[in-house]
Structure formats: C-alpha cells, structure tokens
Design a protein around this motif. Structure first.
Motif, PDB file in Angstrom:
ATOM      1  N   ASP A  32      41.844  41.921  58.345  1.00 33.60           N
ATOM      2  CA  ASP A  32      42.198  42.432  57.150  1.00 33.60           C
ATOM      3  C   ASP A  32      41.423  42.518  55.773  1.00 33.60           C
ATOM      4  O   ASP A  32      41.936  42.233  54.933  1.00 33.60           O
ATOM      5  N   TYR A  33      40.166  42.137  55.933  1.00 38.05           N
ATOM      6  CA  TYR A  33      39.014  41.842  54.874  1.00 38.05           C
ATOM      7  C   TYR A  33      39.058  42.912  53.749  1.00 38.05           C
ATOM      8  O   TYR A  33      39.307  42.349  52.696  1.00 38.05           O
ATOM      9  N   GLY A  34      39.499  44.112  54.191  1.00 37.30           N
ATOM     10  CA  GLY A  34      39.534  45.168  53.091  1.00 37.30           C
ATOM     11  C   GLY A  34      40.718  45.132  52.194  1.00 37.30           C
ATOM     12  O   GLY A  34      40.873  45.135  50.801  1.00 37.30           O
ATOM     13  N   ASP A  35      41.889  44.943  52.834  1.00 39.23           N
ATOM     14  CA  ASP A  35      43.026  44.548  52.039  1.00 39.23           C
ATOM     15  C   ASP A  35      43.063  43.239  51.315  1.00 39.23           C
ATOM     16  O   ASP A  35      43.346  43.195  50.078  1.00 39.23           O
ATOM     17  N   ARG A  36      42.399  42.233  51.727  1.00 41.67           N
ATOM     18  CA  ARG A  36      42.184  41.060  51.128  1.00 41.67           C
ATOM     19  C   ARG A  36      41.662  40.970  50.003  1.00 41.67           C
ATOM     20  O   ARG A  36      41.629  40.723  48.823  1.00 41.67           O
ATOM     21  N   PHE A  37      40.270  41.823  50.116  1.00 41.06           N
ATOM     22  CA  PHE A  37      39.313  42.079  48.909  1.00 41.06           C
ATOM     23  C   PHE A  37      40.263  42.831  47.957  1.00 41.06           C
ATOM     24  O   PHE A  37      39.983  42.475  46.661  1.00 41.06           O
ATOM     25  N   ARG A  38      40.713  44.016  48.323  1.00 40.13           N
ATOM     26  CA  ARG A  38      41.547  44.771  47.296  1.00 40.13           C
ATOM     27  C   ARG A  38      42.539  43.895  46.307  1.00 40.13           C
ATOM     28  O   ARG A  38      42.541  43.832  45.285  1.00 40.13           O
ATOM     29  N   GLU A  39      43.106  43.019  47.024  1.00 39.49           N
ATOM     30  CA  GLU A  39      44.173  42.139  46.592  1.00 39.49           C
ATOM     31  C   GLU A  39      43.627  41.227  45.426  1.00 39.49           C
ATOM     32  O   GLU A  39      44.122  40.650  44.465  1.00 39.49           O
ATOM     33  N   ALA A  40      42.619  40.592  46.043  1.00 41.50           N
ATOM     34  CA  ALA A  40      41.836  39.522  45.321  1.00 41.50           C
ATOM     35  C   ALA A  40      41.364  40.191  43.978  1.00 41.50           C
ATOM     36  O   ALA A  40      41.405  39.655  42.865  1.00 41.50           O
ATOM     37  N   ARG A  41      40.555  41.447  44.162  1.00 41.45           N
ATOM     38  CA  ARG A  41      39.992  42.074  42.887  1.00 41.45           C
ATOM     39  C   ARG A  41      40.989  42.494  41.828  1.00 41.45           C
ATOM     40  O   ARG A  41      41.008  41.970  40.823  1.00 41.45           O
ATOM     41  N   ARG A  42      42.076  42.871  42.449  1.00 40.56           N
ATOM     42  CA  ARG A  42      43.182  43.439  41.604  1.00 40.56           C
ATOM     43  C   ARG A  42      43.702  41.955  40.827  1.00 40.56           C
ATOM     44  O   ARG A  42      44.243  42.135  39.498  1.00 40.56           O
ATOM     45  N   ASP A  43      44.045  40.824  41.514  1.00 45.86           N
ATOM     46  CA  ASP A  43      44.477  39.553  40.886  1.00 45.86           C
ATOM     47  C   ASP A  43      43.528  39.303  39.834  1.00 45.86           C
ATOM     48  O   ASP A  43      43.919  38.781  38.904  1.00 45.86           O
ATOM     49  N   ALA A  44      42.144  39.665  39.920  1.00 42.48           N
ATOM     50  CA  ALA A  44      41.157  39.089  39.093  1.00 42.48           C
ATOM     51  C   ALA A  44      41.305  40.132  37.714  1.00 42.48           C
ATOM     52  O   ALA A  44      40.566  39.978  36.879  1.00 42.48           O
ATOM     53  N   GLY A  45      41.811  41.173  37.916  1.00 49.24           N
ATOM     54  CA  GLY A  45      41.939  42.191  36.906  1.00 49.24           C
ATOM     55  C   GLY A  45      40.850  43.015  36.873  1.00 49.24           C
ATOM     56  O   GLY A  45      40.402  43.367  35.578  1.00 49.24           O
ATOM     57  N   LEU A  46      40.048  43.392  37.935  1.00 52.13           N
ATOM     58  CA  LEU A  46      38.693  43.906  37.934  1.00 52.13           C
ATOM     59  C   LEU A  46      38.821  45.225  38.511  1.00 52.13           C
ATOM     60  O   LEU A  46      39.397  45.314  39.457  1.00 52.13           O
ATOM     61  N   GLN A  47      38.132  46.079  37.859  1.00 50.14           N
ATOM     62  CA  GLN A  47      37.808  47.489  38.459  1.00 50.14           C
ATOM     63  C   GLN A  47      36.714  47.473  39.307  1.00 50.14           C
ATOM     64  O   GLN A  47      35.670  46.586  39.296  1.00 50.14           O
ATOM     65  N   ILE A  48      36.365  48.035  40.271  1.00 51.43           N
ATOM     66  CA  ILE A  48      35.480  48.259  41.104  1.00 51.43           C
ATOM     67  C   ILE A  48      34.039  48.302  40.553  1.00 51.43           C
ATOM     68  O   ILE A  48      33.242  47.572  40.710  1.00 51.43           O
ATOM     69  N   ASP A  49      33.997  49.188  39.459  1.00 47.70           N
ATOM     70  CA  ASP A  49      32.723  49.431  38.750  1.00 47.70           C
ATOM     71  C   ASP A  49      32.293  48.043  37.878  1.00 47.70           C
ATOM     72  O   ASP A  49      31.222  47.790  37.834  1.00 47.70           O
ATOM     73  N   GLU A  50      33.425  47.353  37.453  1.00 45.18           N
ATOM     74  CA  GLU A  50      33.101  46.081  36.765  1.00 45.18           C
ATOM     75  C   GLU A  50      32.750  45.146  37.625  1.00 45.18           C
ATOM     76  O   GLU A  50      31.608  44.460  37.535  1.00 45.18           O
ATOM     77  N   LEU A  51      33.055  45.104  38.613  1.00 44.69           N
ATOM     78  CA  LEU A  51      32.602  44.058  39.826  1.00 44.69           C
ATOM     79  C   LEU A  51      31.295  44.277  40.200  1.00 44.69           C
ATOM     80  O   LEU A  51      30.552  43.555  40.539  1.00 44.69           O
ATOM     81  N   ALA A  52      31.021  45.349  40.594  1.00 48.60           N
ATOM     82  CA  ALA A  52      29.782  46.021  41.021  1.00 48.60           C
ATOM     83  C   ALA A  52      28.717  45.722  39.943  1.00 48.60           C
ATOM     84  O   ALA A  52      27.614  45.153  40.296  1.00 48.60           O
ATOM     85  N   ASP A  53      28.938  45.990  38.598  1.00 48.27           N
ATOM     86  CA  ASP A  53      28.039  45.461  37.573  1.00 48.27           C
ATOM     87  C   ASP A  53      27.714  43.941  37.492  1.00 48.27           C
ATOM     88  O   ASP A  53      26.733  43.691  37.325  1.00 48.27           O
ATOM     89  N   SER A  54      28.831  43.162  37.619  1.00 50.99           N
ATOM     90  CA  SER A  54      28.703  41.672  37.441  1.00 50.99           C
ATOM     91  C   SER A  54      27.865  41.367  38.727  1.00 50.99           C
ATOM     92  O   SER A  54      27.353  40.097  38.421  1.00 50.99           O
ATOM     93  N   LEU A  55      28.061  42.066  40.057  1.00 49.54           N
ATOM     94  CA  LEU A  55      27.198  41.294  41.152  1.00 49.54           C
ATOM     95  C   LEU A  55      26.079  41.969  41.201  1.00 49.54           C
ATOM     96  O   LEU A  55      25.281  41.665  42.123  1.00 49.54           O
ATOM     97  N   ASP A  56      25.717  43.059  40.471  1.00 50.97           N
ATOM     98  CA  ASP A  56      24.352  43.827  40.640  1.00 50.97           C
ATOM     99  C   ASP A  56      24.498  44.423  42.000  1.00 50.97           C
ATOM    100  O   ASP A  56      23.243  44.251  42.662  1.00 50.97           O
ATOM    101  N   VAL A  57      25.433  45.116  42.388  1.00 50.24           N
ATOM    102  CA  VAL A  57      25.455  45.901  43.735  1.00 50.24           C
ATOM    103  C   VAL A  57      25.973  47.417  43.573  1.00 50.24           C
ATOM    104  O   VAL A  57      26.607  47.439  42.486  1.00 50.24           O
ATOM    105  N   PRO A  58      25.490  48.186  44.455  1.00 52.45           N
ATOM    106  CA  PRO A  58      26.044  49.666  44.263  1.00 52.45           C
ATOM    107  C   PRO A  58      27.597  49.568  44.249  1.00 52.45           C
ATOM    108  O   PRO A  58      28.125  48.903  45.466  1.00 52.45           O
ATOM    109  N   GLU A  59      28.368  50.460  43.497  1.00 54.44           N
ATOM    110  CA  GLU A  59      29.762  50.616  43.796  1.00 54.44           C
ATOM    111  C   GLU A  59      30.081  51.105  45.358  1.00 54.44           C
ATOM    112  O   GLU A  59      31.271  50.434  45.648  1.00 54.44           O
ATOM    113  N   GLU A  60      29.476  51.908  45.916  1.00 55.99           N
ATOM    114  CA  GLU A  60      29.820  52.405  47.155  1.00 55.99           C
ATOM    115  C   GLU A  60      30.134  51.224  48.208  1.00 55.99           C
ATOM    116  O   GLU A  60      30.675  51.437  49.143  1.00 55.99           O
ATOM    117  N   GLN A  61      29.258  50.196  48.044  1.00 51.14           N
ATOM    118  CA  GLN A  61      29.165  48.999  49.032  1.00 51.14           C
ATOM    119  C   GLN A  61      30.504  48.436  48.952  1.00 51.14           C
ATOM    120  O   GLN A  61      31.412  47.728  49.756  1.00 51.14           O
TER     121      GLN A  61
END
Length: 165
Positions: A104-133
């Motif tokens: 359930d890695y997808g669900d775990r990732f989504r929950e952790a990202r939301r708990d951190a209060g991050l949007q996908i684009d914000e996390l992609a910018d901070s990690l310097d990776v494409p949003e698509e990944q």
C-alpha cells in the motif's frame, strides 16, 4: 380482402390487391415478410425482411472488419516486443534499482504527504523531481513510471514514512 390472402376473393390469381394491407394496386412486388412470401404494394415494400437485412448488414459488416483490423494491429504490436515505450531515458535501473515496495505504498505516501501539509508540486520542487513521478508513486504505479530507488528513499526521509520493505 383479408390480410395475408393468396389472391383476390374471386380466385382469379391475377389479384390486384396487396396481400399485406389489402390496397388495390396495379404493380405488386414479391416480398418476404415475417417468413411469408407475399405480393405487396409499394407502400408495404419497406416491410420486406430481405431488404431490411441487406440494409442492416453493410454497416455491421464494416464495423466488424474495422474491429478485427484493430485487434490484429494490437496483437502485432504486442508480439513485436518493442520495449521502447516502457523504457524511457533518464532512469538506469542498474544504478538506481527500485526496492521492493510495501503493498500500500501509494496510500502511505498520500497520507504522509497530506499529514505534512504538502501539495504534490511543492514536494516535487523541494526534492527537485518531476511531479509525474510523485503522482505515479501516489497512484501505485512506481514500477511502470521509471521511478528509481533514490526517489523512494528521498520520500521516506522527507516524509518519515516506510514505503519499501
């Protein structure tokens, strides 16, 4: 005269009456209607089953041939074994192998990202990776989307979540 008669009531056989509607007509044609062969007037000719079948067969036959051609083309593409559409440049699995991921890695990732209060684009910018990944990881498509093990490790570190076994 009754419908579905075999001639006029006089029995003369030349009958000028439609055997379907009973209308008098000088020009009758033979038609197959509901399994019976009848002499019908021009108004009743559209009820001829043989003509209906001929009109309906042509489009169905063309559609069937198109579907068959598409199926053959798909099978041909699948048999070619061309993996270029699956392998994209940029990810070298020998250098950056994807680890075994929890189911359930997808669900775990989504929950952790939301708990951190991050949007996908914000996390992609901070990690310097494409949003698509990141979207692929969240949707459970990491293996099909060229996501490397280093990104999984970075996500685990950034969000304090376990995604790999």
């Amino acid at each position: 005269m009754a419908k579905y008669s075999t001639g006029d009531s006089a029995g003369g056989g030349d009958g000028g009456s439609c055997e379907l509607c009973g209308a008098t007509s000088g020009s009758l044609t033979t038609a197959s209607i509901a399994g019976a062969t009848l002499q019908v007037c021009s108004a009743c000719t559209p009820h001829d089953d043989a003509k209906k079948e001929r009109r309906e067969e042509a489009p169905d036959e063309r559609d069937r041939k198109k579907r068959a051609a598409r199926t053959v083309a798909k099978m041909h593409d699948a048999q070619q074994g061309d993996s270029t559409r699956w392998e994209r440049e940029g990810t070298n699995y020998a250098d950056d192998p994807l680890p075994y991921l929890v189911s359930d890695y997808g669900d775990r990732f989504r929950e952790a990202r939301r708990d951190a209060g991050l949007q996908i684009d914000e996390l992609a910018d901070s990690l310097d990776v494409p949003e698509e990944q990141l979207v692929a990881v969240e949707q459970g498509r990491a293996a099909r989307a060229d996501v490397g093990g280093s990104l999984i490790a970075a996500l685990e570190s950034e969000l304090d979540v376990e995604l790999a076994e």
